[in-house]
Structures are given as structure tokens and as C-alpha cells.
Design a protein around this motif. Structure first.
Motif, short mmCIF file in Angstrom:
data_model
loop_
_atom_site.label_atom_id
_atom_site.label_comp_id
_atom_site.label_asym_id
_atom_site.label_seq_id
_atom_site.Cartn_x
_atom_site.Cartn_y
_atom_site.Cartn_z
N ALA A 48 0.84 -1.20 0.00
CA ALA A 48 0.00 0.00 0.00
C ALA A 48 0.88 1.25 0.00
O ALA A 48 1.89 1.29 0.71
CB ALA A 48 -0.88 -0.01 1.25
N TYR A 49 0.50 2.26 -0.78
CA TYR A 49 1.20 3.55 -0.75
C TYR A 49 0.19 4.69 -0.76
O TYR A 49 -0.72 4.71 -1.59
CB TYR A 49 2.18 3.66 -1.94
N SER A 73 9.84 -1.90 -1.74
CA SER A 73 10.32 -0.51 -1.82
C SER A 73 11.64 -0.46 -2.58
O SER A 73 11.85 0.40 -3.43
CB SER A 73 10.44 0.11 -0.43
#
Ligand SMILES: Cc1cc2nc3c(=O)[nH]c(=O)nc-3n(C[C@H](O)[C@H](O)[C@H](O)COP(=O)(O)OP(=O)(O)OC[C@H]3O[C@@H](n4cnc5c(N)ncnc54)[C@H](O)[C@@H]3O)c2cc1C
Ligand code: FES
Length: 319
Positions: A48-49, A73
């Protein structure tokens, strides 16, 4: 939904913003996040971002910090280039500007936790020129100030937006003394907090002691859980032809992953909906039902990251 990368901005040494064009309109409330799906060495992973741009902006912006040894990431920061495409799920999340409401705001951010707050802040100021907002950003050092230029410009332009950096390396931190010195009316404000869990716990405690009662937090990492006890709890998950034992205390997600079943799980905290599965309704204990309708619950849908099997269960994994 497909996102095409159209821009990359280095924010700090370990934080990068990616700008995307979506192949369909993206409807979201400032503060919400999107789940990205990537294929790394043949395996799909999702994370999730928070969206750091505004609804209606021509490009969707995600601001991503490199986590030491973090799988996704590091992959994103090292691999994604302009023109690359990524699969994403629709925006989701309950930490947003509508939850904060129309009171004056106190926004408390640590590190990369500023991303959802930045979108909320810009949206509110665009709507209400004189909105009363105070943002306290805790950073490890001056070099870690994400969105420094944009925030400084906003603070210069909007009369009632106050910005303070608390620089760890200069001995500044958020405590009862600095909070009281910087904000004398905490009790009147909606408080939105985002950062590491220890920071959020301490900040929540401080603002509550100062009288705030509309307080929201957003965790980027799932809460620490007790170590799963090994050994079978006596129940079995059936997934297609596979029969998977369930260890004592394990979530359904952990059992599936241990058995090598491919499953998306972007937040692992019961908030994004990416791990939705279906089983027998009466054999699942749900620890979160965020995003599930009453009808879906009746039909046996559950969030695998936040559910335990309380009987033998046949699971259909959503892909
Ligand atoms: C609702 C929500 C919104 C989020 N928004 C953002 C955002 O805007 N920007 C952003 O950079 N990240 C954000 N995250 C975190 C993101 O989803 C990933 O968890 C993060 O990028 C790490 O993934 P990874 O695959 O690199 O690390 P993993 O391989 O999953 O983890 C590697 C190790 O790092 C630890 N770890 C995981 N996440 C963090 C973290 N954030 N800080 C320190 N250690 C960590 C893990 O416990 C593990 O030990 C958000 C998460 C959630 C749930
Ligand atoms: S992984 Fe997000 S709800 Fe389960």
C-alpha cells in the motif's frame, strides 16, 4: 487499473516520488492509499502507498521510502523508470480528510508518514484559504525533510497554516513541552497522526492528555504480533487440491503463504481489502471487516490477513 510512470522526483536520499498516469479516472479522498502490485522474480507482491497528490491532479503521485532490506520498496526505487507500467488496486482507506472533518486540524507526521497528510493539507487549503491547520513534522535530520519546498511555500502563502519541523539531530522532538509551546489549543483540533507505531502511540497519548477527542492514526506497518506458536491447531485449510495445516494463532494469510499459495496482501492490517478470500462463513473469525459489505460477510468473504479459521475451511483466494 494500470499506472504508467511519467515522472520521478528524488525527495530525500531514501525517498522518491513517482508520478503516474492511470488508464481510468482515479477517485479518492485525500489521505487514502493505493495498492501497487509488482512481479519480483516471478512472484507477485503488493504493498500500500498513500497518494500524495490531489484528486483532479493530472498525475497521481506516490512517495516511497526505501526500507532497509524491504522487498518492494527497493524494487520500486531501483527498477521503475519512466514509461514502465504497474498494476494497482482502487484507492482505499479510512484515514482521510472526511474523517478529520471541518474543525481546525493538527497534523502530526514522522518521516514518510507525511505523505497522506500532505494530500489532505493541500486539498483543505485549496478549498478553504484561511483553514486553521498546524503541521508538526518530525524528521531525523534536516536532510530528511520530505516536501520541504512545497510545504514552505504553502506556509508562506496561506495565513492560517503553520508548519514546524522537529529535527531529531538537533535534539528536537515531540513531547508534552514542545506540543504545548507550538499548539495552545490541541483540544479544539481534529488530530491526524502518521508515522512509526511508537511515535503514533506517544503522540496519541499526548494529544489525548491535551484534550483532543477526534484523533486518527494510520500505520504503515502491521502491528507487532505475538510469535506464532508452531504446531497444528487441529484444523485444515483446503485450497483447490491442497490441504494446509494451520498453526496455533496463525492468520489465514500466514497459513496460505506458508503453504506457498499466491495471494496479494498489501497492508497486512485489515484495511486495504487486497487479501479478500471466501470460505464457510461460520468457520472464520474476523478481526477486521473493513470494506466488506454485510452481504459479503454472510457469503463467507473475509480478509485473510485479519482472520483465523475456527474449523476446517475451504478457501477461495481472490486473485
Ligand atoms: C495504509 C498504508 C499506507 C502506506 N503508505 C506508504 C507511503 O506513502 N510511503 C511509503 O514509503 N510506505 C508506505 N507504506 C508502507 C508500504 O506499504 C510498505 O510496507 C513499505 O514500502 C515496505 O515494504 P517492503 O516490501 O519494502 O518491505 P518488506 O519486505 O515488507 O519488509 C522488510 C522489513 O522492513 C520492515 N518494514 C516494513 N515497512 C516499514 C516501514 N514503513 N518503515 C520501517 N520498516 C519497515 C518490516 O517489518 C520488515 O522487517 C504504507 C503502508 C500502509 C499499510
Ligand atoms: S492485506 Fe490489506 S486487508 Fe489484508
Amino acid at each position: 487499473m494500470q499506472l504508467t510512470c511519467v515522472g520521478i522526483q528524488q525527495e530525500t536520499a531514501d525517498v522518491v516520488s513517482f508520478l503516474f498516469l492511470a488508464d481510468q479516472p482515479v477517485d479518492f479522498i485525500p489521505g487514502q492509499f493505493i495498492s501497487l502490485m509488482v512481479s519480483i522474480e516471478g512472484q507477485t507482491a503488493s504493498r500500500a502507498y498513500s497518494i500524495s497528490s490531489l484528486p483532479g491532479d493530472s498525475r497521481l503521485r506516490l512517495t516511497i521510502k526505501r526500507v532497509p532490506v524491504g522487498r518492494v520498496s527497493n524494487y520500486l526505487l531501483d527498477t521503475i523508470r519512466i514509461g514502465d507500467r504497474l498494476e494497482a488496486l482502487s484507492p482505499a482507506g479510512e484515514f482521510h480528510s472526511q474523517a478529520a472533518g471541518n474543525n481546525p486540524w493538527l497534523l502530526l507526521a514522522a518521516g514518510c508518514g507525511v505523505t497522506p497528510l500532505f494530500s489532505m493539507l493541500k486539498a483543505r487549503l485549496a478549498e478553504q484559504f484561511d483553514a486553521d491547520i498546524c503541521l508538526l513534522c518530525s524528521v531525523r535530520s534536516e536532510l530528511d525533510r520530505i516536501f520541504f519546498r512545497e510545504l514552505t511555500q504553502l506556509a508562506a502563502h496561506y495565513p492560517n497554516f503553520r508548519l514546524h519541523w522537529l529535527d531529531d539531530s538537533a535534539g528536537e522532538c515531540l513531547d508534552m513541552t514542545s506540543l504545548a509551546a507550538l499548539v495552545d489549543d490541541v483540544a479544539e483540533r481534529s488530530v491526524m497522526i502518521c508515522g512509526p507505531q511508537g511515535y503514533m502511540d506517544a503522540a496519541r497519548d499526548m494529544v489525548t492528555r491535551s484534550g483532543a477527542n477526534n484523533v486518527h492514526t494510520e500505520a504503515f506497518q502491521p502491528p507487532e504480533r505475538e510469535q506464532v506458536v508452531s504446531g497444528n491447531n487441529g484444523f485444515t485449510l483446503s485450497v483447490g487440491d491442497m490441504r494446509l495445516p494451520i498453526a496455533e494463532g496463525q492468520t489465514v494469510l500466514e497459513s496460505l503463504e506458508q503453504g506457498g499459495v499466491p495471494i496479494l496482501a498489501a497492508c497486512r492490517s485489515g484495511i486495504c481489502g487486497s487479501c479478500k478470500c471466501q470460505g464457510e462463513a461460520e468457520r472464520v473469525e474476523r478481526l477486521s471487516t473493513v470494506g466488506l459489505s454485510a452481504e459479503e460477510i454472510e457469503q463467507g468473504y473475509f480478509l485473510a490477513c485479519s482472520a483465523r479459521a475456527i474449523g476446517d475451511m475451504t478457501v477461495v483466494v481472490n486473485r
